[in-house]
Design a protein around this motif. Structure first.
Motif, PDB file in Angstrom:
ATOM      1  N   ASN A 396       0.824  -1.210   0.000  1.00 41.88           N
ATOM      2  CA  ASN A 396       0.000   0.000   0.000  1.00 41.88           C
ATOM      3  C   ASN A 396       0.855   1.256   0.000  1.00 41.88           C
ATOM      4  O   ASN A 396       0.556   2.232  -0.702  1.00 41.88           O
ATOM      5  CB  ASN A 396      -0.918   0.008   1.226  1.00 41.88           C
ATOM      6  N   ARG A 397       1.908   1.239   0.803  1.00 44.19           N
ATOM      7  CA  ARG A 397       2.753   2.438   0.914  1.00 44.19           C
ATOM      8  C   ARG A 397       3.429   2.774  -0.408  1.00 44.19           C
ATOM      9  O   ARG A 397       3.376   3.914  -0.871  1.00 44.19           O
ATOM     10  CB  ARG A 397       3.802   2.247   2.009  1.00 44.19           C
ATOM     11  N   ILE A 398       4.066   1.797  -1.030  1.00 44.87           N
ATOM     12  CA  ILE A 398       4.810   2.111  -2.258  1.00 44.87           C
ATOM     13  C   ILE A 398       3.873   2.363  -3.438  1.00 44.87           C
ATOM     14  O   ILE A 398       4.153   3.201  -4.293  1.00 44.87           O
ATOM     15  CB  ILE A 398       5.842   1.013  -2.596  1.00 44.87           C
ATOM     16  N   GLY A 399       2.730   1.652  -3.471  1.00 37.02           N
ATOM     17  CA  GLY A 399       1.789   1.872  -4.562  1.00 37.02           C
ATOM     18  C   GLY A 399       1.145   3.235  -4.493  1.00 37.02           C
ATOM     19  O   GLY A 399       1.085   3.961  -5.494  1.00 37.02           O
ATOM     20  N   LYS A 400       0.674   3.616  -3.311  1.00 33.23           N
ATOM     21  CA  LYS A 400       0.045   4.927  -3.149  1.00 33.23           C
ATOM     22  C   LYS A 400       1.057   6.047  -3.349  1.00 33.23           C
ATOM     23  O   LYS A 400       0.742   7.082  -3.947  1.00 33.23           O
ATOM     24  CB  LYS A 400      -0.597   5.022  -1.763  1.00 33.23           C
ATOM     25  N   SER A 401       2.283   5.857  -2.859  1.00 32.44           N
ATOM     26  CA  SER A 401       3.308   6.895  -3.016  1.00 32.44           C
ATOM     27  C   SER A 401       3.604   7.146  -4.493  1.00 32.44           C
ATOM     28  O   SER A 401       3.729   8.297  -4.925  1.00 32.44           O
ATOM     29  CB  SER A 401       4.596   6.481  -2.293  1.00 32.44           C
ATOM     30  N   GLU A 402       3.715   6.081  -5.267  1.00 38.75           N
ATOM     31  CA  GLU A 402       3.986   6.236  -6.697  1.00 38.75           C
ATOM     32  C   GLU A 402       2.828   6.925  -7.399  1.00 38.75           C
ATOM     33  O   GLU A 402       3.027   7.813  -8.235  1.00 38.75           O
ATOM     34  CB  GLU A 402       4.236   4.865  -7.328  1.00 38.75           C
ATOM     35  N   LEU A 403       1.618   6.541  -7.064  1.00 34.48           N
ATOM     36  CA  LEU A 403       0.446   7.086  -7.744  1.00 34.48           C
ATOM     37  C   LEU A 403       0.179   8.536  -7.342  1.00 34.48           C
ATOM     38  O   LEU A 403      -0.116   9.375  -8.194  1.00 34.48           O
ATOM     39  CB  LEU A 403      -0.781   6.238  -7.422  1.00 34.48           C
ATOM     40  N   CYS A 404       0.283   8.829  -6.050  1.00 33.01           N
ATOM     41  CA  CYS A 404      -0.123  10.146  -5.539  1.00 33.01           C
ATOM     42  C   CYS A 404       0.998  11.174  -5.503  1.00 33.01           C
ATOM     43  O   CYS A 404       0.733  12.379  -5.605  1.00 33.01           O
ATOM     44  CB  CYS A 404      -0.714   9.986  -4.136  1.00 33.01           C
ATOM     45  N   TRP A 405       2.236  10.725  -5.308  1.00 32.90           N
ATOM     46  CA  TRP A 405       3.362  11.664  -5.227  1.00 32.90           C
ATOM     47  C   TRP A 405       4.383  11.483  -6.348  1.00 32.90           C
ATOM     48  O   TRP A 405       5.183  12.381  -6.589  1.00 32.90           O
ATOM     49  CB  TRP A 405       4.085  11.527  -3.877  1.00 32.90           C
ATOM     50  N   GLY A 406       4.395  10.326  -6.979  1.00 30.40           N
ATOM     51  CA  GLY A 406       5.379  10.063  -8.023  1.00 30.40           C
ATOM     52  C   GLY A 406       6.764   9.865  -7.474  1.00 30.40           C
ATOM     53  O   GLY A 406       7.760   9.993  -8.198  1.00 30.40           O
ATOM     54  N   ASP A 407       6.862   9.531  -6.190  1.00 30.59           N
ATOM     55  CA  ASP A 407       8.157   9.383  -5.532  1.00 30.59           C
ATOM     56  C   ASP A 407       7.981   8.473  -4.320  1.00 30.59           C
ATOM     57  O   ASP A 407       6.870   8.141  -3.928  1.00 30.59           O
ATOM     58  CB  ASP A 407       8.682  10.754  -5.104  1.00 30.59           C
ATOM     59  N   GLN A 408       9.116   8.077  -3.736  1.00 30.46           N
ATOM     60  CA  GLN A 408       9.101   7.219  -2.557  1.00 30.46           C
ATOM     61  C   GLN A 408       9.893   7.888  -1.439  1.00 30.46           C
ATOM     62  O   GLN A 408      10.900   8.548  -1.688  1.00 30.46           O
ATOM     63  CB  GLN A 408       9.721   5.850  -2.865  1.00 30.46           C
ATOM     64  N   MET A 409       9.418   7.701  -0.217  1.00 32.49           N
ATOM     65  CA  MET A 409      10.137   8.201   0.957  1.00 32.49           C
ATOM     66  C   MET A 409      10.398   7.016   1.877  1.00 32.49           C
ATOM     67  O   MET A 409       9.475   6.255   2.184  1.00 32.49           O
ATOM     68  CB  MET A 409       9.315   9.271   1.681  1.00 32.49           C
ATOM     69  N   SER A 410      11.630   6.861   2.295  1.00 37.48           N
ATOM     70  CA  SER A 410      11.960   5.752   3.181  1.00 37.48           C
ATOM     71  C   SER A 410      11.322   5.963   4.547  1.00 37.48           C
ATOM     72  O   SER A 410      10.972   7.087   4.932  1.00 37.48           O
ATOM     73  CB  SER A 410      13.475   5.622   3.335  1.00 37.48           C
ATOM     74  N   VAL A 411      11.177   4.878   5.288  1.00 37.12           N
ATOM     75  CA  VAL A 411      10.615   4.968   6.635  1.00 37.12           C
ATOM     76  C   VAL A 411      11.505   5.846   7.510  1.00 37.12           C
ATOM     77  O   VAL A 411      11.003   6.666   8.298  1.00 37.12           O
ATOM     78  CB  VAL A 411      10.458   3.567   7.249  1.00 37.12           C
ATOM     79  N   ASP A 412      12.809   5.705   7.375  1.00 35.46           N
ATOM     80  CA  ASP A 412      13.725   6.532   8.167  1.00 35.46           C
ATOM     81  C   ASP A 412      13.540   8.013   7.853  1.00 35.46           C
ATOM     82  O   ASP A 412      13.572   8.861   8.761  1.00 35.46           O
ATOM     83  CB  ASP A 412      15.180   6.121   7.903  1.00 35.46           C
ATOM     84  N   ASP A 413      13.323   8.334   6.576  1.00 31.93           N
ATOM     85  CA  ASP A 413      13.100   9.733   6.205  1.00 31.93           C
ATOM     86  C   ASP A 413      11.772  10.239   6.759  1.00 31.93           C
ATOM     87  O   ASP A 413      11.661  11.397   7.182  1.00 31.93           O
ATOM     88  CB  ASP A 413      13.120   9.891   4.679  1.00 31.93           C
ATOM     89  N   MET A 414      10.762   9.377   6.766  1.00 29.72           N
ATOM     90  CA  MET A 414       9.475   9.755   7.337  1.00 29.72           C
ATOM     91  C   MET A 414       9.605  10.038   8.832  1.00 29.72           C
ATOM     92  O   MET A 414       9.081  11.040   9.332  1.00 29.72           O
ATOM     93  CB  MET A 414       8.456   8.644   7.096  1.00 29.72           C
ATOM     94  N   LEU A 415      10.316   9.160   9.531  1.00 26.53           N
ATOM     95  CA  LEU A 415      10.507   9.356  10.966  1.00 26.53           C
ATOM     96  C   LEU A 415      11.301  10.631  11.246  1.00 26.53           C
ATOM     97  O   LEU A 415      11.001  11.371  12.194  1.00 26.53           O
ATOM     98  CB  LEU A 415      11.221   8.152  11.569  1.00 26.53           C
ATOM     99  N   ALA A 416      12.296  10.886  10.412  1.00 24.10           N
ATOM    100  CA  ALA A 416      13.096  12.104  10.582  1.00 24.10           C
ATOM    101  C   ALA A 416      12.241  13.344  10.354  1.00 24.10           C
ATOM    102  O   ALA A 416      12.379  14.351  11.068  1.00 24.10           O
ATOM    103  CB  ALA A 416      14.277  12.087   9.622  1.00 24.10           C
TER     104      ALA A 416
END
Length: 459
Positions: A396-416
């Motif tokens: 869900n995370r990678i599919g929605k990120s690609e569709l809605c943002w066109g990019d991916q954010m790592s979990v570590d980057d999200m936590l930061a």
């Protein structure tokens, strides 16, 4: 007559145009958590996340279509179509589809939202080729017969009735209408009895053809998988259906918009004989691309996101006025909503509303304490990581990120990013978002005098 050399040249040229483009978006550790994207000829995107330590895999296809893409007369068509894609293809009947997944102990489902639709299957890693073949077949080869449309109509009408029988769920649809009015985002995802009864096979089939082009799709897979193998199997399935013939096609960009939602002080009351009054008090929120969404998430968590939140403590723990009370945010491509929900006895709805309104006003003017913010960041961080413990959540995370943002954010980057939220950030977003005059939606057994008082609560 065409010469052998010209045929060879044409084939070579065709092969060159058909090359898939692959990127590594996130580098994991020793191959764990690596996210890759391949864009196939035809504009189909395939993203995967590798997790060799598990024995499962989840495969999904995301379509860039939701209820906001419907005209008033097509309201409910996206969700209707979601049901119909399970009804059979040229290769498989509806029973063949369900029996094949059941036979390997897998699970299969789909969901429709206001801006996207997702179909997925979760299976053992060894059964991933089966899941890929079935889901791809459904998305590219569904028959959508008139008989199936008529048969499924009754199922969807029952689903609408089931939702209307649950006022705690129905009130959120009412709130969306209160805030967004008779617009695509303000209408219910399921549609209405009238619109569902009016839809026919031809209109749904045209909707399918328009919105399920490969350029509008994102394939996502997570678990104990190999990216190249997934890409190869997906490509084979789509080419077999003739769905990748446009070799020069490119994926559609993520949704954009410039809608400014500034609805204030609207009230919608739905009088029903329920045991509780169900209330949503809310204001315009932020678009999902707004960088302030991190601060808004912290704000929502501290205000009503857990047992230590202000609303839970004030409404439930100290006064015992409600069993369920919480705040939430909804972000779309160009606007958003911020709401506070409570379910309580009808006689206490005014007390609950006053407490919620007072807390919202207090946070808007004063912000939150450092302790509340730190606790909210910790809660968000922990729930984010714990929520990604299974392959379905990763897909869900990678599919929605690609569709809605066109990019991916790592979990570590999200936590930061969450950890970087400061008290000033929260105070600023609280003043901006919560400073608006709220709107109100209520479902319950309301008397005339109560209705008048409820309208006064948002004045």
């Amino acid at each position: 007559m065409t010469s052998r050399s010209s045929v060879t040249t044409a084939r070579a040229s065709s092969k060159a145009r058909a090359v898939a483009r692959t990127q590594t978006l996130l580098k994991g550790t020793n191959g764990i958590g690596t996210v890759r994207r391949t864009v196939l000829p035809g504009g189909l995107r395939v993203v995967t996340e590798t997790l060799p330590s598990v024995r499962s895999a989840t495969f999904g296809i995301w379509a860039n279509v939701g209820s906001r893409d419907e005209t008033p007369t097509l309201n409910g068509a996206t969700h209707y179509l979601e049901h119909l894609l399970f009804k059979g293809t040229a290769k498989r009947s509806a029973l063949d589809i369900s029996a094949a997944i059941d036979a390997v102990g897998g699970e299969m489902n789909a969901f429709t939202a206001k801006e996207y639709t997702c179909y997925y299957a979760r299976v053992l890693d060894t059964d991933l080729p089966l899941a890929i073949d079935i889901v791809c077949d459904m998305l590219t080869g569904s028959l959508i017969t008139a008989e199936d449309v008529d048969a499924e109509r009754g199922v969807i009408l029952e689903e609408i009735a089931m939702t209307e029988d649950d006022p705690g769920d129905c009130v959120h649809d009412l709130f969306a209408h209160t805030m967004l009015g008779d617009t695509p985002l303000g209408r219910p995802v399921l549609g209405t009895v009238d619109t569902i009864n009016a839809l026919d096979r031809g209109r749904i089939a045209r909707f399918y053809k328009k919105h399920y082009d490969p350029t509008h799709l994102v394939v996502a897979a997570a678990g104990n998988i190999d990216h190249a193998t997934v890409v190869r199997q997906v490509r084979r399935a789509f080419e077999r259906a003739g769905a990748l013939s446009r070799t020069d096609a490119v994926p559609v960009a993520p949704r954009e918009g410039s809608r400014t939602l500034r609805t204030a002080g609207r009230v919608e009351l739905l009088n029903r004989k329920t045991e509780q009054a169900h209330v949503v008090l809310g204001v315009p929120g932020l678009a999902r691309t707004d960088d302030r969404r991190w601060a808004l998430g912290v704000l929502s968590t501290a205000l009503g996101g857990g047992m230590s939140s202000r609303l839970f403590q004030e409404v439930r723990e100290k006064r015992g006025l409600a069993y369920s009370v919480y705040s939430y945010t909804s972000g779309f491509a160009d606007c958003g909503l911020f709401g506070v929900y409570a379910g309580c006895r009808p006689s206490q709805v005014h007390d609950v509303l006053k407490i919620c309104r007072d807390e919202i006003d207090r946070v808007a003017s004063e912000g939150l304490t450092d302790e509340e913010i730190g606790r909210a960041i910790g809660q968000l961080s922990g729930s984010t990581v714990l929520g990604l413990e299974d392959t379905g959540a990763l897909m869900n995370r990678i599919g929605k990120s690609e569709l809605c943002w066109g990019d991916q954010m790592s979990v570590d980057d999200m936590l930061a990013r969450m950890a970087q939220v400061t008290p000033d950030d929260v105070r600023e977003v609280a003043a901006e978002v919560l400073g608006h005059r709220p709107s109100l939606s209520v479902i319950g057994p309301l008397k005339d005098k109560q209705a008048d008082r409820l309208e006064e609560a948002v004045s």
